[in-house]
Design a protein around this motif. Structure first.
Motif, PDB file in Angstrom:
ATOM      1  N   VAL A   1     -25.028  10.559  -5.425  1.00  0.00           N
ATOM      2  CA  VAL A   1     -25.172  10.722  -6.873  1.00  0.00           C
ATOM      3  C   VAL A   1     -26.018   9.592  -7.457  1.00  0.00           C
ATOM      4  CG1 VAL A   1     -23.924  10.834  -9.067  1.00  0.00           C
ATOM      5  CG2 VAL A   1     -23.008  11.998  -7.059  1.00  0.00           C
TER       6      VAL A   1
ATOM      7  N   TYR B   1     -29.476  10.105  -9.561  1.00  0.00           N
ATOM      8  CA  TYR B   1     -29.735   9.570 -10.902  1.00  0.00           C
ATOM      9  C   TYR B   1     -30.995   8.703 -10.902  1.00  0.00           C
ATOM     10  CZ  TYR B   1     -25.587  11.072 -13.476  1.00  0.00           C
ATOM     11  OH  TYR B   1     -24.650  11.813 -14.141  1.00  0.00           O
TER      12      TYR B   1
ATOM     13  N   MET C   1     -33.971  10.995 -10.882  1.00  0.00           N
ATOM     14  CA  MET C   1     -34.168  11.577 -12.203  1.00  0.00           C
ATOM     15  C   MET C   1     -34.727  10.550 -13.180  1.00  0.00           C
ATOM     16  SD  MET C   1     -33.361  14.773 -12.071  1.00  0.00           S
ATOM     17  CE  MET C   1     -33.156  15.176 -13.797  1.00  0.00           C
ATOM     18  N   GLY C   2     -34.281   9.295 -13.065  1.00  0.00           N
ATOM     19  CA  GLY C   2     -34.809   8.251 -13.925  1.00  0.00           C
ATOM     20  C   GLY C   2     -36.274   7.973 -13.674  1.00  0.00           C
TER      21      GLY C   2
ATOM     22  N   LEU D   1     -31.046   6.310 -16.985  1.00  0.00           N
ATOM     23  CA  LEU D   1     -30.686   7.004 -15.745  1.00  0.00           C
ATOM     24  C   LEU D   1     -30.939   6.133 -14.523  1.00  0.00           C
ATOM     25  CD1 LEU D   1     -32.136  10.572 -16.477  1.00  0.00           C
ATOM     26  CD2 LEU D   1     -29.726   9.921 -16.395  1.00  0.00           C
TER      27      LEU D   1
ATOM     28  N   TYR E   1     -28.229   3.379 -14.370  1.00  0.00           N
ATOM     29  CA  TYR E   1     -26.933   3.945 -14.000  1.00  0.00           C
ATOM     30  C   TYR E   1     -26.911   4.333 -12.522  1.00  0.00           C
ATOM     31  CZ  TYR E   1     -22.744   6.835 -14.189  1.00  0.00           C
ATOM     32  OH  TYR E   1     -21.493   7.375 -13.957  1.00  0.00           O
ATOM     33  N   GLY E   2     -28.024   4.878 -12.028  1.00  0.00           N
ATOM     34  CA  GLY E   2     -28.092   5.201 -10.607  1.00  0.00           C
ATOM     35  C   GLY E   2     -28.023   3.968  -9.725  1.00  0.00           C
TER      36      GLY E   2
END
Length: 217
Positions: free
Chosen positions: A20, A24, A27-28, A162, A165-166
């Motif tokens: 996950v 992230y 995606m960021g 993102l 957070y990843g």
């Protein structure tokens, strides 16, 4: 939820957390690379979220109509639906407004943080002062290049969030993996060694069998 239970869950699911986290981060990176697309997608998604919240408010109004305040919940639910539809259908002008609001917030928050940290001089106030200066510079740059900055600001903020957070999830998964290795090594160290001796000859096997029979009787 205790810390021990949380640590155990992290150790058991560190692989999923790592997956996950990388998702992230990917995606960021995509959001920061295509900041314009991410900006309008984020604004449209915000509109759909507001519409969903308005629908929930309307449903709640009908469910609790016998308890009073029916028109209050119905009015604000309908207003949220109209605003959400407006935001989702027209992401470009709303991106302009949101970017201007974000730049004003950054300038105001950075100004308060720099003045407060320089005035109080609490421990490690330099970090807070530096953060405030960065917010001032960033907010000033955004509002200086507005409205052109509206095409990349929100997407850049979303992508950076993102990505951070990843990275946090990846570090958490690495911590869980290290804790699992330490626990397995400790359990292996406490396990008594088992050595199996194979008899070297037929006479040795016979002598061992005689000793076992005598010990039994």
């Amino acid at each position: 939820m205790s810390f021990v239970y949380l640590q155990k869950r992290i150790e058991e699911n560190w692989g999923k957390i790592l997956f996950v986290g990388f998702f992230y981060m990917a995606m960021g990176i995509a959001a920061t690379t295509f900041a314009g697309v991410a900006t309008f997608a984020s604004v449209a998604f915000l509109g759909f979220v507001v519409v969903a919240a308005g629908i929930a408010e309307v449903v709640f109004a009908f469910q609790t109509r016998k308890e009073g305040r029916f028109w209050y919940h119905l009015f604000f639910g309908a207003l949220a639906i109209l605003c959400g539809v407006f935001v989702a259908v027209s992401p470009v002008p709303n991106a302009l407004i949101l970017t201007l609001a974000a730049s004003i917030f950054l300038i105001g928050h950075g100004l308060v943080q720099t003045v407060q940290s320089a005035w109080i001089r609490y421990p490690y106030w330099g970090w807070s002062f530096t953060e405030g200066v960065i917010e001032l510079v960033l907010g000033g740059a955004i509002i200086y290049s507005w409205p052109f900055s509206s095409f990349w600001t929100i997407g850049l903020f979303v992508g950076t969030g993102l990505l951070l957070y990843g990275a946090q999830l990846v570090s958490l998964a690495a911590m869980g993996r290290r804790a699992e290795k330490i626990r397995l090594a400790a359990a292996q160290a406490k396990k008594p060694p088992t050595t199996l001796r194979k008899p070297s000859s037929r006479e040795d096997r016979g002598r061992d069998q005689d000793q076992d029979i005598q010990h039994f009787f």
